[in-house]
Design an enzyme around this catalytic site. Structure first.
Site, PDB file in Angstrom:
ATOM      1  N   HIS A   1       1.030  -1.111  -0.034  1.00 59.95           N
ATOM      2  CA  HIS A   1      -0.095  -0.153  -0.190  1.00 59.95           C
ATOM      3  C   HIS A   1       0.720   1.204  -0.040  1.00 59.95           C
ATOM      4  O   HIS A   1       1.269   1.585   1.072  1.00 59.95           O
ATOM      5  CB  HIS A   1      -0.936   0.150   1.304  1.00 59.95           C
ATOM      6  CG  HIS A   1      -1.867  -1.109   1.139  1.00 59.95           C
ATOM      7  ND1 HIS A   1      -1.417  -2.363   1.664  1.00 59.95           N
ATOM      8  CD2 HIS A   1      -3.055  -1.259   0.754  1.00 59.95           C
ATOM      9  CE1 HIS A   1      -2.552  -3.138   1.718  1.00 59.95           C
ATOM     10  NE2 HIS A   1      -3.649  -2.637   0.964  1.00 59.95           N
TER      11      HIS A   1
ATOM     12  N   HIS B   1      -4.345   2.938  -3.693  1.00 62.45           N
ATOM     13  CA  HIS B   1      -4.637   2.295  -2.533  1.00 62.45           C
ATOM     14  C   HIS B   1      -3.702   1.163  -2.086  1.00 62.45           C
ATOM     15  O   HIS B   1      -2.786   1.039  -1.191  1.00 62.45           O
ATOM     16  CB  HIS B   1      -6.053   1.930  -2.091  1.00 62.45           C
ATOM     17  CG  HIS B   1      -6.344   1.139  -1.051  1.00 62.45           C
ATOM     18  ND1 HIS B   1      -6.238   1.591   0.256  1.00 62.45           N
ATOM     19  CD2 HIS B   1      -6.288  -0.375  -1.004  1.00 62.45           C
ATOM     20  CE1 HIS B   1      -6.571   0.697   1.125  1.00 62.45           C
ATOM     21  NE2 HIS B   1      -6.549  -0.325   0.482  1.00 62.45           N
TER      22      HIS B   1
ATOM     23  N   ARG C   1     -20.875 -17.083  37.876  1.00 62.51           N
ATOM     24  CA  ARG C   1     -20.817 -15.426  37.530  1.00 62.51           C
ATOM     25  C   ARG C   1     -20.641 -14.924  38.891  1.00 62.51           C
ATOM     26  O   ARG C   1     -19.959 -13.688  39.612  1.00 62.51           O
ATOM     27  CB  ARG C   1     -21.969 -14.902  36.967  1.00 62.51           C
ATOM     28  CG  ARG C   1     -23.181 -15.157  37.680  1.00 62.51           C
ATOM     29  CD  ARG C   1     -24.482 -14.323  36.772  1.00 62.51           C
ATOM     30  NE  ARG C   1     -25.824 -14.767  37.332  1.00 62.51           N
ATOM     31  CZ  ARG C   1     -26.869 -14.024  37.175  1.00 62.51           C
ATOM     32  NH1 ARG C   1     -26.825 -12.975  36.984  1.00 62.51           N
ATOM     33  NH2 ARG C   1     -27.822 -14.355  37.744  1.00 62.51           N
TER      34      ARG C   1
ATOM     35  N   SER D   1     -25.800  -8.142  36.017  1.00 61.81           N
ATOM     36  CA  SER D   1     -25.724  -9.530  35.431  1.00 61.81           C
ATOM     37  C   SER D   1     -24.461 -10.227  35.455  1.00 61.81           C
ATOM     38  O   SER D   1     -24.467 -11.429  35.689  1.00 61.81           O
ATOM     39  CB  SER D   1     -26.375  -9.385  34.094  1.00 61.81           C
ATOM     40  OG  SER D   1     -27.710  -8.918  34.029  1.00 61.81           O
TER      41      SER D   1
ATOM     42  N   GLU E   1     -20.008  -3.585  23.010  1.00 66.87           N
ATOM     43  CA  GLU E   1     -19.054  -4.725  23.202  1.00 66.87           C
ATOM     44  C   GLU E   1     -17.618  -4.824  22.362  1.00 66.87           C
ATOM     45  O   GLU E   1     -16.511  -4.910  22.572  1.00 66.87           O
ATOM     46  CB  GLU E   1     -19.682  -6.079  22.776  1.00 66.87           C
ATOM     47  CG  GLU E   1     -20.563  -6.507  23.868  1.00 66.87           C
ATOM     48  CD  GLU E   1     -22.035  -5.962  23.986  1.00 66.87           C
ATOM     49  OE1 GLU E   1     -22.228  -5.220  23.084  1.00 66.87           O
ATOM     50  OE2 GLU E   1     -22.708  -6.347  24.878  1.00 66.87           O
TER      51      GLU E   1
ATOM     52  N   PHE F   1     -22.850 -12.712  23.430  1.00 68.20           N
ATOM     53  CA  PHE F   1     -22.735 -11.243  22.774  1.00 68.20           C
ATOM     54  C   PHE F   1     -20.938 -11.283  22.665  1.00 68.20           C
ATOM     55  O   PHE F   1     -20.663 -10.498  22.069  1.00 68.20           O
ATOM     56  CB  PHE F   1     -23.045 -10.075  23.457  1.00 68.20           C
ATOM     57  CG  PHE F   1     -24.705 -10.175  23.660  1.00 68.20           C
ATOM     58  CD1 PHE F   1     -25.429 -10.648  22.498  1.00 68.20           C
ATOM     59  CD2 PHE F   1     -25.377  -9.776  24.704  1.00 68.20           C
ATOM     60  CE1 PHE F   1     -26.863 -10.780  22.370  1.00 68.20           C
ATOM     61  CE2 PHE F   1     -26.779  -9.929  24.796  1.00 68.20           C
ATOM     62  CZ  PHE F   1     -27.364 -10.407  23.481  1.00 68.20           C
TER      63      PHE F   1
ATOM     64  N   HIS G   1     -30.189 -15.247  23.133  1.00 64.99           N
ATOM     65  CA  HIS G   1     -29.395 -14.971  24.068  1.00 64.99           C
ATOM     66  C   HIS G   1     -28.699 -16.318  24.582  1.00 64.99           C
ATOM     67  O   HIS G   1     -27.810 -16.201  25.467  1.00 64.99           O
ATOM     68  CB  HIS G   1     -30.023 -14.385  25.336  1.00 64.99           C
ATOM     69  CG  HIS G   1     -30.592 -12.807  25.173  1.00 64.99           C
ATOM     70  ND1 HIS G   1     -31.318 -12.412  24.063  1.00 64.99           N
ATOM     71  CD2 HIS G   1     -30.314 -11.853  25.945  1.00 64.99           C
ATOM     72  CE1 HIS G   1     -31.124 -11.174  24.165  1.00 64.99           C
ATOM     73  NE2 HIS G   1     -30.872 -10.721  25.199  1.00 64.99           N
TER      74      HIS G   1
HETATM   75  C1  LIG Z   1     -12.352  -4.587   9.152  1.00 68.46           C
HETATM   76  C2  LIG Z   1     -11.736  -4.385   7.862  1.00 68.46           C
HETATM   77  N1  LIG Z   1     -12.568  -4.487   6.673  1.00 68.46           N
HETATM   78  C3  LIG Z   1     -11.792  -4.348   5.540  1.00 68.46           C
HETATM   79  C4  LIG Z   1     -10.415  -4.365   5.575  1.00 68.46           C
HETATM   80  C5  LIG Z   1      -9.696  -4.246   4.137  1.00 68.46           C
HETATM   81  N2  LIG Z   1      -9.428  -2.907   3.670  1.00 68.46           N
HETATM   82  C6  LIG Z   1      -8.321  -2.465   3.848  1.00 68.46           C
HETATM   83  S1  LIG Z   1      -8.003  -0.489   3.593  1.00 68.46           S
HETATM   84  C7  LIG Z   1      -9.722  -0.480   3.301  1.00 68.46           C
HETATM   85  C8  LIG Z   1     -10.393   0.738   3.040  1.00 68.46           C
HETATM   86  C9  LIG Z   1      -9.459   1.709   2.394  1.00 68.46           C
HETATM   87  O1  LIG Z   1      -9.916   2.936   2.553  1.00 68.46           O
HETATM   88  P1  LIG Z   1      -8.952   4.042   3.928  1.00 68.46           P
HETATM   89  O2  LIG Z   1      -9.166   3.497   5.197  1.00 68.46           O
HETATM   90  O3  LIG Z   1      -9.642   5.313   3.539  1.00 68.46           O
HETATM   91  O4  LIG Z   1      -7.554   3.868   3.333  1.00 68.46           O
HETATM   92  P2  LIG Z   1      -7.007   4.488   1.960  1.00 68.46           P
HETATM   93  O5  LIG Z   1      -7.294   3.891   0.829  1.00 68.46           O
HETATM   94  O6  LIG Z   1      -7.465   5.963   2.112  1.00 68.46           O
HETATM   95  O7  LIG Z   1      -5.565   4.150   2.257  1.00 68.46           O
HETATM   96  C10 LIG Z   1     -10.168  -1.736   3.325  1.00 68.46           C
HETATM   97  C11 LIG Z   1     -11.749  -2.058   3.139  1.00 68.46           C
HETATM   98  C12 LIG Z   1      -9.916  -4.047   6.498  1.00 68.46           C
HETATM   99  N3  LIG Z   1      -8.374  -3.754   6.646  1.00 68.46           N
HETATM  100  N4  LIG Z   1     -10.450  -4.124   7.771  1.00 68.46           N
END
Ligand SMILES: Cc1ncc(C[n+]2csc(CCOP(=O)(O)OP(=O)(O)O)c2C)c(N)n1
Ligand SMILES: [Mg+2]
Length: 704
Positions: free
Chosen positions: A46, A281, A376, A403, A430, A456, A492
């Site tokens: 990236h 990206h 608990r 609880s 959570e 949960f 639950h």
């Molecule tokens: C919980 C989760 N879902 C999906 C991803 C896959 N993922 C990595 S970066 C991203 C989104 C990128 O957008 P942004 O956070 O704005 O980063 P940028 O492209 O600006 O570097 C996704 C969906 C992840 N890392 N974590």
């Protein structure tokens, strides 16, 4: 303006907008070029976010962040959280440049097997990576946990004129972080608590993987955070070092509210064709575009992993500056130790994680013969006994303290009464709660816990997983642990949750059978590194006889709770956990009346049991006794490992049912008679192998 970086980019028009020095730009571009080269070399990764956020990173790390590269674990340091873990090269570049001993060679091995520069930063792999990030939103929430820990410790240990606990939690957060619900949960709590030491910079680049954030993220983030009670500021040009610095200063001056600085950036800044596009990206720029970008940035196109001496010198000031600040802090601590010797000792012990004396002896011992106690409830009593000896215990629940029995009576509410309150009201959140306790644990100086219903735990699972991955020492208290909770019904009633938690590497799961086992499981949860899940009953359970055997056996994770009556050799093994152990004991008596000798094994923790030497495990579960029955009010998934192919499991492989708990348990076959029937059946199912371990079963059942 230091125009070099803008040449050939869309930003030419902005010339004159920023007043960076040429040195500033050289430093910022050094980060960009390292991100370009590392992703090119790896053929993946990236580059976009590190390039876009390089000026934010440079400004924070050279002007604000208090850290000592020579002592990355210095308690007085500010914490830096890179919540968008995919931007890991930003952190790696900063750690290399500021002198953490991360070499350029290691940056060149980005994403390679065994390198210290994995795709996403991993705590423990390299100094300076405070937390493992990657799942978006989690870092945001873990940072809130660090902020809570800082405020808590400051509340406990600071005295007027002696502010020894006084550091900030800085974080970078991305669009993805702010889209994930967990960041909303955490931000809302942080706003309610008024965590003033928190300073987050939002890399507002309008881009995520699928394209423009307009596609799915059109809210006014600044207004949203104002509504949470945050201090919000804005920097319109993400390359403007002075503007970023000014906003950072404003955020640092704001001590009553957490701060978010919305910084308008452009992903892959400097790349003529990819800047501002989603294409930058998660893929390297490509040879040609990398060359064009370097050219546009005024960078030597034929050099890889190039760090100009001048930039190196600027970043490396962190070493002297860090040492100076560290010395200053040492002096402050020395003055504190003189003024408050006892407190200073306590603080040191706390931060070094040293066990205070006497806490094991304080674990309550529960007497048999009295009224039933839910585990608990026993856990609540244990917690309240421990807190007097373990002042690092701090935690709470997701609005379920009555609880889950997690209130520490008389120990105050954190942030509401005072910062040294031990009870945290997480609200119904959570997912954030799970990450917050990880952040607290990783901050150091506290032993946090988080409670909700077992069912949960699903809402918290991603956070428990990150805790396990980082070996964060936090205790997850999960009550209402089976269909026996009754009338709340299948939504639950947990069924598959134990199996799913046991499947998670690095997590120790405990399901104690009674109050004394609960005390012992708490002991293990405190003693052992890494996260623990304590799975506890809602319903009352008898305090089992033979308290000594239980208190000696439980710490092995599994042990022989009861041998067949009259000293017979066991024909069948009944292996049970939690509330079903008492049922197994009753079934043993039923079987005895039917002429079958059953041994009862209590197995409160598979993970702990499996760490025992084979000899011990075989003594508890003799390999030649293949007639085995597991009894647990949950999915049978995984129990094959203990009952083998000759055994059977009494469990629940469907969703539960609404009804009075005891009735529901009977409905699903959790009666002594049914368990005994299954045990008999286990013996009948197979023809004995001549001379083999089944001989006795054959004879036993031949006549029936
Ligand atoms: C919980 C989760 N879902 C999906 C991803 C896959 N993922 C990595 S970066 C991203 C989104 C990128 O957008 P942004 O956070 O704005 O980063 P940028 O492209 O600006 O570097 C996704 C969906 C992840 N890392 N974590
Ligand atoms: Mg983005």
């Amino acid at each position: 303006m230091g125009a070099a970086y803008a040449r050939g980019t869309d930003d030419l028009a902005k010339e004159g907008v920023v007043a960076n020095s040429a040195t500033d730009d050289l430093c910022i571009n050094t980060i960009r070029a390292l991100a370009i080269d590392a992703t090119q070399r790896a053929g993946s990764g990236h580059p976009g976010a590190p390039m876009g956020a390089a000026a934010m990173a440079y400004t924070l790390w050279t002007r604000f962040l208090r850290h000592d590269p020579a002592d990355p674990e210095w308690w007085g340091r500010d914490r830096f959280i890179l919540s968008p873990g995919h931007a890991s090269l930003l952190l790696y570049a900063l750690l290399h440049l500021t002198g953490y001993g991360l070499t350029l060679d290691e940056i060149a091995r980005y994403r390679q097997l065994g390198s210290r520069t994995p795709g996403h930063p991993e705590r423990g792999l390299l100094p300076g990576a405070e937390v493992t990030t990657g799942p978006l939103g989690a870092g945001f929430a873990m940072g809130i946990g660090m902020g809570i820990a800082e405020h808590f410790l400051a509340g406990h240990f600071n005295r007027p004129g002696h502010e020894v606990v006084d550091h900030r939690i800085y974080g970078f957060v991305s669009d993805g972080d702010l889209m994930e619900g967990v960041s909303s949960e955490a931000a809302s709590l942080a706003g309610s608590l008024g965590l003033g030491k928190l300073v987050y910079l939002y890399d507002d680049n309008d881009i995520s993987i699928e394209g423009s954030t307009d596609l799915a993220f059109s809210e006014q983030v600044d207004q949203r955070f104002r509504a949470y009670g945050w201090h919000v500021d804005r920097v319109d040009e993400g390359n403007d070092v002075e503007a970023i610095a000014e906003a950072l200063q404003g955020a640092c001056d704001e001590l009553a509210r957490p701060s978010l600085i919305v910084v308008k950036t452009q992903i892959a800044f400097g790349s003529p064709h990819l800047q501002g596009t989603a294409a930058a990206h998660g893929s390297p720029l490509g040879d040609e575009e990398a060359r064009l970008t370097k050219e546009a940035l005024g960078w030597p196109v034929d050099r890889e992993f190039y760090v100009p001496d001048e930039a190196q010198a600027v970043f490396r000031r962190a070493v002297d500056e860090g040492a100076r600040r560290h010395r200053e802090w040492d002096d402050r601590v020395a003055a504190y130790a003189e003024a408050e010797p006892q407190l200073a000792r306590q603080w040191r012990d706390t931060m070094e994680g040293r066990d205070p004396p006497g806490w094991r002896e304080a674990l309550p011992r529960f007497a048999t013969g009295g009224k039933a106690i839910a585990t608990r409830e026993a856990s609540g009593q244990v917690l309240n006994a421990l807190i007097e000896h373990l002042p690092t215990l701090v935690g709470g629940s997701a609005d379920l303290a009555p609880s889950t029995r997690t209130e520490l009576a008389g120990y105050g509410d954190l942030g509401l009464d005072e910062w040294c309150g031990h009870n945290i009201h997480f609200g119904v959140r959570e997912h954030a709660m799970g990450n917050i306790v990880s952040g607290m644990a990783l901050h150091g100086g506290v032993l946090p816990y988080a409670a909700t219903f077992l069912t949960f735990s699903d809402y918290m699972r991603p956070a428990i997983r990150l805790a396990a991955l980082q070996q964060a020492h936090a205790v997850f208290i999960l009550t209402h642990d089976s269909v026996a909770l009754g009338g709340d019904g299948p939504t639950h009633q947990p069924v598959e949750h134990l199996a799913s938690l046991r499947a998670m590497p690095g997590l120790t799961v405990y399901r104690p059978a009674d109050a004394n086992e609960t005390a012992m499981c708490w002991r293990l949860a405190v003693e052992r590194p890494g996260p623990a899940a304590l799975v506890l009953s809602r319903q009352g359970l008898p305090v089992l006889d033979d308290v000594d055997r239980i208190r000696e056996g439980a710490p092995y994770g599994g042990y022989v709770l009861a041998e067949p009556p009259e000293g017979a050799e066991a024909d069948v093994l009944l292996v049970a956990t939690g509330s079903e152990v008492v049922l197994a004991l009753e079934a043993r008596d039923v079987l005895h009346r039917r002429g079958i000798a059953a041994r009862v094994v209590s197995l409160p923790s598979w993970e702990v049991f499996e760490e025992q030497p084979r000899e011990y495990r075989d003594s508890v579960l003799p390999p030649d006794v293949r007639a085995r029955v597991s009894v647990e009010a949950g999915a049978t998934f995984g129990w094959e490992r203990y009952v083998g192919d000759a055994g059977m499991s009494v469990g629940i492989d469907r969703f539960g049912a609404s009804g009075p708990g005891a009735e529901v348990m009977r409905h699903f076959g959790f009666t002594a008679a049914h368990v005994a029937d299954v045990a008999e059946q286990v013996g009948r199912r197979r023809q004995p192998v001549a001379g083999g371990p089944w001989r006795w079963v054959a004879s036993r059942f031949a006549s029936s």
